[in-house]
Design a protein around this motif. Structure first.
Motif, PDB file in Angstrom:
ATOM      1  N   UNK A  76      24.705  24.185 -13.355  1.00  0.00           N
ATOM      2  CA  UNK A  76      24.620  22.943 -12.592  1.00  0.00           C
ATOM      3  C   UNK A  76      23.178  22.471 -12.548  1.00  0.00           C
ATOM      4  N   UNK A  77      23.009  21.181 -12.613  1.00  0.00           N
ATOM      5  CA  UNK A  77      21.733  20.507 -12.369  1.00  0.00           C
ATOM      6  C   UNK A  77      22.001  19.459 -11.310  1.00  0.00           C
ATOM      7  N   UNK A  78      21.136  19.385 -10.310  1.00  0.00           N
ATOM      8  CA  UNK A  78      21.325  18.432  -9.224  1.00  0.00           C
ATOM      9  C   UNK A  78      20.029  17.725  -8.883  1.00  0.00           C
ATOM     10  N   UNK A  79      20.147  16.475  -8.477  1.00  0.00           N
ATOM     11  CA  UNK A  79      19.024  15.723  -7.921  1.00  0.00           C
ATOM     12  C   UNK A  79      19.569  14.983  -6.693  1.00  0.00           C
ATOM     13  N   UNK A  80      18.827  15.055  -5.617  1.00  0.00           N
ATOM     14  CA  UNK A  80      19.212  14.373  -4.386  1.00  0.00           C
ATOM     15  C   UNK A  80      18.309  13.155  -4.232  1.00  0.00           C
ATOM     16  N   UNK A  81      18.809  11.997  -4.642  1.00  0.00           N
ATOM     17  CA  UNK A  81      17.999  10.783  -4.728  1.00  0.00           C
ATOM     18  C   UNK A  81      17.734  10.142  -3.367  1.00  0.00           C
ATOM     19  N   UNK A  82      18.724  10.185  -2.490  1.00  0.00           N
ATOM     20  CA  UNK A  82      18.609   9.563  -1.177  1.00  0.00           C
ATOM     21  C   UNK A  82      19.433  10.360  -0.175  1.00  0.00           C
ATOM     22  N   UNK A  83      19.068  10.278   1.110  1.00  0.00           N
ATOM     23  CA  UNK A  83      19.812  11.035   2.117  1.00  0.00           C
ATOM     24  C   UNK A  83      21.195  10.447   2.374  1.00  0.00           C
ATOM     25  N   UNK A  84      22.080  11.324   2.788  1.00  0.00           N
ATOM     26  CA  UNK A  84      23.401  10.910   3.273  1.00  0.00           C
ATOM     27  C   UNK A  84      23.433  11.206   4.771  1.00  0.00           C
TER      28      UNK A  84
END
Length: 133
Positions: A76-84
């Motif tokens: 898996x590769x993940x990026x968290x661009x903006x908060x939820x």
């Protein structure tokens, strides 16, 4: 049988509540106040509590498990661009890339109702041979 060269898309809409943030904090041990303390979080740049990144990814994993129940997550590769934030409508989308008989790569996204990206990445699954017949 999976169509190895035809893209597959799965879309699910959900909401996370503050209670979900709190429960995930208890389960994971990550009780950072940015996730669980609304008064503290209001004084930060975010202005409110935000979801744990791994809580968002657990939503993705749930959709993967629902549609590919016997698969194993290989990468898996993940990026968290903006908060939820709590009580926002979130749309989880999985889009398949061309597959092999034993492997499937999914582009993953979670977006807010206004289209803002919260999470994006890729998951590579190992598929069980019995699902391929």
């Amino acid at each position: 049988m999976l169509p190895f060269d035809t893209p597959i898309t799965h879309t699910v809409t959900t909401r996370l509540s503050q209670a979900d943030f709190d429960q995930f904090a208890r389960l994971s041990g990550d009780d950072n106040p940015i996730h669980v303390d609304p008064i503290f979080a209001a004084s930060t740049v975010f202005g409110a509590t935000v979801s744990h990144g791994m809580l968002l990814f657990s939503l993705v994993r749930g959709v993967v498990q629902q549609h590919f129940p016997n698969s194993r997550l290989r990468h898996q590769d993940l990026m968290f661009a903006n908060p939820a934030y709590a009580d926002e409508t979130l749309t989880i989308q999985l889009r398949s890339m061309p597959a092999t008989p034993s492997s499937l790569t999914l582009n993953t996204e979670i977006r807010k109702a206004n289209g803002t990206l919260c999470l994006e990445g890729q998951c590579t699954l190992t598929l069980p041979t019995e699902d391929l017949a």
